[in-house]
Design an enzyme around this catalytic site. Structure first.
Site, mmCIF file in Angstrom:
data_model
loop_
_atom_site.group_PDB
_atom_site.id
_atom_site.type_symbol
_atom_site.label_atom_id
_atom_site.label_comp_id
_atom_site.label_asym_id
_atom_site.label_seq_id
_atom_site.Cartn_x
_atom_site.Cartn_y
_atom_site.Cartn_z
ATOM 1 N N CYS A 108 57.386 51.551 42.799
ATOM 2 C CA CYS A 108 56.846 50.915 43.860
ATOM 3 C C CYS A 108 56.944 49.391 43.674
ATOM 4 O O CYS A 108 57.241 48.592 44.218
ATOM 5 C CB CYS A 108 55.643 51.336 44.529
ATOM 6 S SG CYS A 108 55.118 50.609 46.187
ATOM 7 N N CYS A 109 56.107 48.944 42.440
ATOM 8 C CA CYS A 109 56.024 47.717 42.037
ATOM 9 C C CYS A 109 57.625 47.212 41.638
ATOM 10 O O CYS A 109 57.867 45.992 41.988
ATOM 11 C CB CYS A 109 55.509 47.628 40.761
ATOM 12 S SG CYS A 109 53.661 47.746 40.975
ATOM 13 N N CYS A 191 47.875 44.327 45.646
ATOM 14 C CA CYS A 191 48.344 45.021 47.152
ATOM 15 C C CYS A 191 47.225 45.638 47.538
ATOM 16 O O CYS A 191 46.104 46.072 46.644
ATOM 17 C CB CYS A 191 49.403 46.000 47.060
ATOM 18 S SG CYS A 191 51.021 45.228 46.469
ATOM 19 N N CYS A 194 46.357 49.176 46.353
ATOM 20 C CA CYS A 194 46.174 49.139 44.807
ATOM 21 C C CYS A 194 45.142 48.262 44.094
ATOM 22 O O CYS A 194 45.127 48.144 42.964
ATOM 23 C CB CYS A 194 47.684 48.818 44.233
ATOM 24 S SG CYS A 194 48.790 50.205 44.853
ATOM 25 N N CYS A 220 52.070 44.846 36.682
ATOM 26 C CA CYS A 220 53.364 45.475 37.354
ATOM 27 C C CYS A 220 54.586 45.100 36.977
ATOM 28 O O CYS A 220 55.646 45.509 37.307
ATOM 29 C CB CYS A 220 53.176 44.904 38.875
ATOM 30 S SG CYS A 220 53.075 43.258 38.877
HETATM 31 S S1 SF4 Z 1 50.633 47.051 43.740
HETATM 32 FE FE1 SF4 Z 1 50.650 48.996 44.657
HETATM 33 S S2 SF4 Z 1 51.569 48.830 46.782
HETATM 34 FE FE2 SF4 Z 1 51.973 47.051 45.578
HETATM 35 S S3 SF4 Z 1 54.130 46.955 44.697
HETATM 36 FE FE3 SF4 Z 1 52.826 47.893 43.096
HETATM 37 S S4 SF4 Z 1 52.582 50.269 43.489
HETATM 38 FE FE4 SF4 Z 1 53.394 49.308 45.290
#
Ligand code: SF4
Length: 229
Positions: A108-109, A191, A194, A220
């Site tokens: 996701c990151c 985010c 998170c 991330c």
């Molecule tokens: S912080 Fe969480 S929602 Fe944001 S990009 Fe990374 S995993 Fe995805």
């Protein structure tokens, strides 16, 4: 403190002198970032600002983004993830995949942050960050100007010597607009799904990806000096 501010101004000016329009400041509108925005704004330092909208940011982050857009003459460009990549990821693993496994969180990151950052930095020869040496042991060896291996460009860290206290002293004494979540015990803001508030005595990064194991890396992948939880 005055010396640290002067050092920061000089390093930002050096970045412009060395790279002209090919240097960008990556801002997530956290406490360090708003200090840098304020210095750029007040000292008329022409560094282009980029920011990432992952699509999952807290409302407070959008609010402070908008304040800076209206308050300053800074050139701020917001980059978004590729819609088809987000759609494919969500189709495969669901919208909250990050809670399922570290690998899915990293995916996701990658889709929402790293790939858009790569796009934002493509063509840049250097970037500026708000990283501070004090933030973690793993950042004790960072340099004010270093080679960013991940992106293949120079990286300027003009707040390298600042403490958290310096950052907040600057914000308060200069009346700098900042993310309202900082006043709700969010020292580090990412985010919305998170990031959580921390308790007294917790590490400032404890609120990021808090459900992951103790030894997981609370980063991330944007920076080459990740922070161990
Ligand atoms: S912080 Fe969480 S929602 Fe944001 S990009 Fe990374 S995993 Fe995805």
């Amino acid at each position: 403190m005055t010396n640290k501010i002067e050092y920061t101004i000089n390093l930002l000016k050096q970045a412009v002198a060395d790279y002209g329009h090919d240097v960008v400041l990556a801002s997530s509108f956290g406490a360090e970032d708003v200090v840098l925005l304020d210095i750029l704004h007040k000292h008329n330092i022409g560094i282009h600002v980029i920011s990432l909208d992952t699509g999952r940011l807290p409302q407070e982050t959008y609010d402070v983004m908008q304040i800076w857009r209206k308050k300053s003459s800074l050139n701020i460009d917001i980059y978004f993830p590729d819609a088809s990549e987000v759609e494919a990821m969500v189709k495969q693993d669901g919208v909250n995949l990050f809670y399922d496994a570290v690998e899915k969180r990293k995916l996701c990151c990658q889709v929402r942050k790293i790939l858009p950052l790569k796009r934002a930095l493509s063509g840049a020869k250097a970037w500026v960050t708000g990283l501070r040496q004090e933030q973690a042991d793993s950042r004790s060896n960072m340099q004010a100007v270093e080679d960013d291996q991940a992106f293949g460009i120079k990286k300027f860290n003009p707040l390298i010597m600042w403490t958290a206290q310096d950052v907040w002293d600057y914000i308060k004494s200069n009346d700098v607009p900042y993310n309202a979540l900082h006043d709700k015990f969010y020292p580090s803001i990412g985010c919305a799904p998170c990031t959580r508030a921390i308790s007294v005595g917790e590490d400032p990064r404890a609120g990021r990806w808090w459900w992951e194991q103790e030894d997981a890396v609370a980063e991330c992948g944007l920076h080459a000096s990740p922070i161990k939880k």
